[in-house]
Write a protein that holds these residues in place. Structure first.
Motif, mmCIF file in Angstrom:
data_model
loop_
_atom_site.group_PDB
_atom_site.id
_atom_site.type_symbol
_atom_site.label_atom_id
_atom_site.label_comp_id
_atom_site.label_asym_id
_atom_site.label_seq_id
_atom_site.Cartn_x
_atom_site.Cartn_y
_atom_site.Cartn_z
ATOM 1 N N GLY A 115 13.858 29.789 12.977
ATOM 2 C CA GLY A 115 12.545 30.375 13.243
ATOM 3 C C GLY A 115 11.640 29.499 14.089
ATOM 4 N N VAL A 116 12.211 28.793 15.050
ATOM 5 C CA VAL A 116 11.420 27.906 15.905
ATOM 6 C C VAL A 116 10.690 28.734 16.963
ATOM 7 C CG1 VAL A 116 11.545 26.044 17.609
ATOM 8 C CG2 VAL A 116 12.904 25.925 15.507
ATOM 9 N N GLU A 117 9.373 28.556 17.042
ATOM 10 C CA GLU A 117 8.563 29.313 17.997
ATOM 11 C C GLU A 117 7.805 28.419 18.966
ATOM 12 O OE1 GLU A 117 6.065 31.666 15.491
ATOM 13 O OE2 GLU A 117 7.675 33.048 14.896
ATOM 14 N N THR A 118 7.700 27.133 18.663
ATOM 15 C CA THR A 118 6.923 26.194 19.467
ATOM 16 C C THR A 118 7.753 24.944 19.734
ATOM 17 O OG1 THR A 118 4.887 26.963 18.415
ATOM 18 C CG2 THR A 118 4.773 24.854 19.554
ATOM 19 N N LEU A 119 7.565 24.371 20.922
ATOM 20 C CA LEU A 119 8.223 23.111 21.260
ATOM 21 C C LEU A 119 7.175 22.030 21.476
ATOM 22 C CD1 LEU A 119 11.005 24.258 23.768
ATOM 23 C CD2 LEU A 119 11.259 23.736 21.329
ATOM 24 N N PRO A 120 7.499 20.815 21.023
ATOM 25 C CA PRO A 120 8.652 20.455 20.200
ATOM 26 C C PRO A 120 8.476 20.944 18.766
ATOM 27 C CG PRO A 120 7.197 18.579 20.426
ATOM 28 C CD PRO A 120 6.628 19.648 21.304
ATOM 29 N N SER A 121 9.574 21.041 18.040
ATOM 30 C CA SER A 121 9.543 21.356 16.614
ATOM 31 C C SER A 121 10.566 20.503 15.891
ATOM 32 C CB SER A 121 9.856 22.835 16.354
ATOM 33 O OG SER A 121 8.716 23.644 16.537
ATOM 34 N N ASP A 122 10.226 20.116 14.674
ATOM 35 C CA ASP A 122 11.145 19.354 13.836
ATOM 36 C C ASP A 122 11.395 20.118 12.548
ATOM 37 O OD1 ASP A 122 11.579 16.343 14.915
ATOM 38 O OD2 ASP A 122 9.614 17.106 15.509
ATOM 39 N N VAL A 123 12.675 20.396 12.282
ATOM 40 C CA VAL A 123 13.089 21.080 11.062
ATOM 41 C C VAL A 123 13.892 20.087 10.227
ATOM 42 C CG1 VAL A 123 14.382 23.021 10.086
ATOM 43 C CG2 VAL A 123 13.172 23.288 12.272
ATOM 44 N N ILE A 124 13.525 19.960 8.951
ATOM 45 C CA ILE A 124 14.245 19.054 8.062
ATOM 46 C C ILE A 124 14.932 19.895 6.995
ATOM 47 C CG2 ILE A 124 14.070 17.064 6.526
ATOM 48 C CD1 ILE A 124 11.499 16.341 8.064
ATOM 49 N N VAL A 125 16.249 19.720 6.894
ATOM 50 C CA VAL A 125 17.087 20.575 6.066
ATOM 51 C C VAL A 125 17.756 19.756 4.972
ATOM 52 C CG1 VAL A 125 19.086 22.140 6.092
ATOM 53 C CG2 VAL A 125 17.521 22.077 8.048
ATOM 54 N N ASP A 126 17.814 20.335 3.782
ATOM 55 C CA ASP A 126 18.581 19.748 2.684
ATOM 56 C C ASP A 126 20.058 19.966 2.983
ATOM 57 O OD1 ASP A 126 19.969 19.245 0.282
ATOM 58 O OD2 ASP A 126 18.300 19.902 -0.955
ATOM 59 N N SER A 127 20.761 18.904 3.291
ATOM 60 C CA SER A 127 22.165 19.019 3.699
ATOM 61 C C SER A 127 23.069 19.478 2.572
ATOM 62 C CB SER A 127 22.668 17.667 4.220
ATOM 63 O OG SER A 127 22.605 16.691 3.188
ATOM 64 N N GLY A 130 21.234 23.629 2.287
ATOM 65 C CA GLY A 130 20.805 24.409 3.438
ATOM 66 C C GLY A 130 19.345 24.769 3.400
ATOM 67 N N ARG A 131 18.650 24.400 2.341
ATOM 68 C CA ARG A 131 17.238 24.727 2.191
ATOM 69 C C ARG A 131 16.401 23.986 3.235
ATOM 70 N NH1 ARG A 131 13.416 22.283 -2.484
ATOM 71 N NH2 ARG A 131 11.533 23.489 -2.097
ATOM 72 N N VAL A 132 15.480 24.697 3.882
ATOM 73 C CA VAL A 132 14.571 24.072 4.841
ATOM 74 C C VAL A 132 13.462 23.378 4.065
ATOM 75 C CG1 VAL A 132 12.916 24.464 6.704
ATOM 76 C CG2 VAL A 132 15.086 25.707 6.688
ATOM 77 N N LEU A 133 13.394 22.067 4.179
ATOM 78 C CA LEU A 133 12.404 21.275 3.448
ATOM 79 C C LEU A 133 11.067 21.242 4.170
ATOM 80 C CD1 LEU A 133 14.739 18.260 2.595
ATOM 81 C CD2 LEU A 133 14.041 20.085 1.036
ATOM 82 N N ALA A 134 11.100 21.296 5.498
ATOM 83 C CA ALA A 134 9.861 21.245 6.269
ATOM 84 C C ALA A 134 10.118 21.713 7.687
ATOM 85 C CB ALA A 134 9.304 19.822 6.292
ATOM 86 N N LEU A 135 9.089 22.311 8.287
ATOM 87 C CA LEU A 135 9.123 22.686 9.699
ATOM 88 C C LEU A 135 7.776 22.314 10.289
ATOM 89 C CD1 LEU A 135 10.432 26.002 11.276
ATOM 90 C CD2 LEU A 135 8.513 24.735 12.219
ATOM 91 N N HIS A 136 7.780 21.385 11.251
ATOM 92 C CA HIS A 136 6.549 20.937 11.890
ATOM 93 C C HIS A 136 6.634 21.271 13.373
ATOM 94 C CE1 HIS A 136 5.349 18.867 8.240
ATOM 95 N NE2 HIS A 136 6.523 18.278 8.201
ATOM 96 N N ALA A 137 5.662 22.058 13.854
ATOM 97 C CA ALA A 137 5.671 22.528 15.232
ATOM 98 C C ALA A 137 4.600 21.814 16.043
ATOM 99 C CB ALA A 137 5.431 24.040 15.269
ATOM 100 N N GLY A 138 4.945 21.532 17.299
ATOM 101 C CA GLY A 138 3.989 20.908 18.197
ATOM 102 C C GLY A 138 4.083 19.393 18.194
#
Length: 316
Positions: A115-127, A130-138
């Motif tokens: 669900g990335v809509e903005t660059l740059p973006s950082d997605v942190i995933v529980d390996s 598979g759970r997305v722990l955080a999504l920081h955009a911009g």
């Protein structure tokens, strides 16, 4: 035109050419002296292969950090220069995470998956889930970036507090350890419980064998904020590598209702149907019959749905 006039024009032309040449040299000099991130150093921090990075993160039991960028993105280049070149950031990414860079222009499947809509973006995933722990955009400055990814790491540590993880004692880990008593089953107090897709049946078994086999929480993986249970380690790896191939379309929402009312209503596994090897769920037998009568009408839907838009607590 006299020879003198021609000579004067030629002199002006040569003068302009010399001026332009010196201007070009000056511009190159300026650009060369602009601080740039060391490519070799960044390569040592970020893996280039997403699947290999995910497998490594799973093996080492570390969170996976995905940095989305594009070659034309100026804020992305600024993060390379000002954030990823910082010693503390490089040390954090190399020791506390498995980090990978994803070119958004070349890997649109991952852009859609997370669900990335903005660059740059950082997605942190529980390996491990598979759970997305955080999504920081911009763009984020160095201090903000360190703070944000440290919070995500603490969530990862809390979720696996009872397991043996390859983690060192850092402030984030200490904070997580102190907070672990307030969590239960890997879920922080105040967080919503996971939404279980397909009522716990394995999407891989359904898609590949048309068998409704119960999955296990032991082999769980998140996709678009929905948790799916798989039957085996092999199924988990298969689903993890290509979740879009197995998960129900439209997040399991009834495509007929979505088409008619633009309302996202979760379908029921009792009224499932395949079309072109893709699984659709419906709210009733009547809706399923409508779909089968003219499936091409409904599969053209291009809704970018999110879980919180669905009019039902449990996505089936």
């Amino acid at each position: 035109m006299s020879q003198a006039t021609i000579g004067q024009l030629s002199g002006h032309h040569n003068s302009f050419r010399r001026t332009a040449t010196w201007a070009a040299i000056l511009l190159v000099t300026i650009l060369t002296n602009v601080p740039q991130a060391d490519c070799a150093e960044l390569d040592s921090v970020f893996r280039s292969d997403f699947k290999a990075a995910l497998a490594e993160a799973e093996e080492k039991k570390l969170p996976l950090l995905i940095h989305f960028y594009a070659d034309w993105c100026m804020p992305c280049k600024r993060m390379d220069r000002e954030v990823f070149s910082a010693t503390d950031v490089k040390d954090l990414l190399q020791t506390r995470f498995i980090a990978t860079k994803v070119n958004s222009d070349q890997q649109q499947d991952l852009v859609r998956r997370y669900g990335v809509e903005t660059l740059p973006s950082d997605v942190i995933v529980d390996s491990q889930s598979g759970r997305v722990l955080a999504l920081h955009a911009g763009f984020q400055d160095r201090n903000g970036y360190v703070a944000n990814i440290s919070k995500a790491e603490a969530k990862f540590t809390r979720a696996h507090a009872g397991e043996t993880l390859v983690l060192k004692s850092t402030p984030a880990a200490v904070e997580a350890k102190g907070a672990s008593s307030t969590s239960s089953g890997g879920i922080e107090l105040g967080e919503p419980k996971p939404i279980i897709g397909l009522a716990g049946f394995s999407p891989v078994a359904i898609a590949k064998n048309r068998q409704w086999n119960r999955g296990s929480p032991k082999f769980a993986w998140d996709y678009k904020e929905v948790t799916y249970y798989l039957c085996s380690r092999e199924e988990l790896v298969e689903f993890r590598n290509d979740p879009e191939a197995f998960a129900p379309k439209l997040l399991g929402c009834d495509p007929v209702i979505l088409w008619e009312s633009d309302k996202a209503v979760a379908g029921d596994i009792k009224y499932a149907a395949f079309f072109d090897d893709e699984l659709f769920l419906f709210k009733s037998e009547e809706r399923r019959r409508q779909f089968k009568a003219n499936p091409e009408k409904y599969i053209r839907l291009q809704h970018a749905l999110k879980v919180d838009q669905i009019d039902q607590t449990v996505v089936r």
